[in-house]
Enzyme design. Sequence first.
Site, PDB file in Angstrom:
ATOM      1  N   HIS A  93       0.877  -1.170   0.000  1.00 56.82           N
ATOM      2  CA  HIS A  93       0.000   0.000   0.000  1.00 56.82           C
ATOM      3  C   HIS A  93       0.910   1.215   0.000  1.00 56.82           C
ATOM      4  O   HIS A  93       2.140   1.060  -0.012  1.00 56.82           O
ATOM      5  CB  HIS A  93      -0.975  -0.037   1.181  1.00 56.82           C
ATOM      6  N   HIS A  95       1.324   3.877   2.165  1.00 55.47           N
ATOM      7  CA  HIS A  95       1.675   4.631   3.371  1.00 55.47           C
ATOM      8  C   HIS A  95       3.169   4.934   3.370  1.00 55.47           C
ATOM      9  O   HIS A  95       3.973   4.185   2.814  1.00 55.47           O
ATOM     10  CB  HIS A  95       1.284   3.841   4.626  1.00 55.47           C
ATOM     11  N   ASP A  97       5.610   4.634   5.291  1.00 52.10           N
ATOM     12  CA  ASP A  97       6.626   3.691   5.774  1.00 52.10           C
ATOM     13  C   ASP A  97       6.724   2.448   4.897  1.00 52.10           C
ATOM     14  O   ASP A  97       7.394   1.475   5.269  1.00 52.10           O
ATOM     15  CB  ASP A  97       6.366   3.314   7.240  1.00 52.10           C
ATOM     16  N   HIS A  98       6.099   2.489   3.727  1.00 47.20           N
ATOM     17  CA  HIS A  98       6.185   1.373   2.771  1.00 47.20           C
ATOM     18  C   HIS A  98       6.648   1.837   1.392  1.00 47.20           C
ATOM     19  O   HIS A  98       6.818   1.002   0.499  1.00 47.20           O
ATOM     20  CB  HIS A  98       4.827   0.662   2.657  1.00 47.20           C
ATOM     21  N   HIS A 164      -7.053  -2.041   5.963  1.00 52.17           N
ATOM     22  CA  HIS A 164      -6.084  -1.051   6.463  1.00 52.17           C
ATOM     23  C   HIS A 164      -6.058   0.141   5.502  1.00 52.17           C
ATOM     24  O   HIS A 164      -6.098   1.298   5.929  1.00 52.17           O
ATOM     25  CB  HIS A 164      -4.722  -1.715   6.589  1.00 52.17           C
ATOM     26  N   ASP A 187       0.329  -4.759   6.395  1.00 51.63           N
ATOM     27  CA  ASP A 187      -0.332  -4.127   7.549  1.00 51.63           C
ATOM     28  C   ASP A 187      -1.729  -4.694   7.821  1.00 51.63           C
ATOM     29  O   ASP A 187      -2.575  -4.016   8.403  1.00 51.63           O
ATOM     30  CB  ASP A 187      -0.398  -2.611   7.358  1.00 51.63           C
ATOM     31  N   HIS A 232       5.362  -5.182  11.599  1.00 45.97           N
ATOM     32  CA  HIS A 232       5.707  -4.137  12.569  1.00 45.97           C
ATOM     33  C   HIS A 232       5.794  -4.694  13.989  1.00 45.97           C
ATOM     34  O   HIS A 232       5.252  -4.120  14.928  1.00 45.97           O
ATOM     35  CB  HIS A 232       4.672  -3.013  12.498  1.00 45.97           C
TER      36      HIS A 232
HETATM   37 ZN   LIG Z   1       0.081   1.222   6.653  1.00 48.46          ZN
END
Ligand SMILES: [Zn+2]
Length: 249
Positions: A93, A95, A97-98, A164, A187, A232
């Site tokens: 996805h 976001h 942090d990806h 998510h 996630d 995570h």
């Molecule tokens: Zn995420």
Amino acid sequence: MRVWLLDTGTLVIDQSHITWNQGAGTPVRFPTYGVLVEHEDGLLLFDTGYDLEHVNEVLPFELPEQEVSQTIPAQVELCGFAASDVAMVVNSHLHFDHVGGNKHLPAAEVLVDAREIAQGRNCEPFEALGYSDRTWDHGAARLVPISGDVEVAPGVRLFETPGHTIGHYSMLLTGAPDSRPMLFIADVTYTQDSYDRGVQAGFHHDPVAGVRSIQRVKDLAAEHRADIFLTHDLEAWGTYRHAPEHYTI
Ligand SMILES: [Zn+2]
């Protein structure tokens, strides 16, 4: 195929983000990482971590810890490749942090759910911080919108697991018959505890879809006898092999 987990540093969030509405007031440090896959069709990278400068600027309260050795170019080199060798990126996805390392992979096609691309460009106000790093959408990016479950290379399958975010994917790697498949759930849930209890993250686009996706990855793991990799979870991360060590499946 060979599989490396690329360490891209850690961040901190409140426990109530990890387990929706539970445990507020407890900060938790968590890892981020990418998955580099060498298979017969080329080099693929699933997720690219976060960009330190971006987090320091936009989300400094997540207390980023990332050494230069934990950036995507350095981690890919640690495995014996150059960033320009990566032929395909899959973002579970979009976001921050990806996607932070996408801009360092100029030769790659970038596969992302079609609805996720639209959402990343024009998200709901509550999602703005999640989608705050838009550098994946640079002019030269070779975005390939995808939809539905898809096998992107032999033994590399993507499964739709929304909730998510609107267009979230998990990745299943299947190798030799005598090896354990590897299931990366991104996630869908952040930690082993939230996976076991079926509790999605506080941050989500559609909680009903999220519950169904947790069941979906559990069913996939059972059907394929796959090992689940949490994204995570610092404790789980400590039990995984980190690049340059690798898995062969
Ligand atoms: Zn995420």
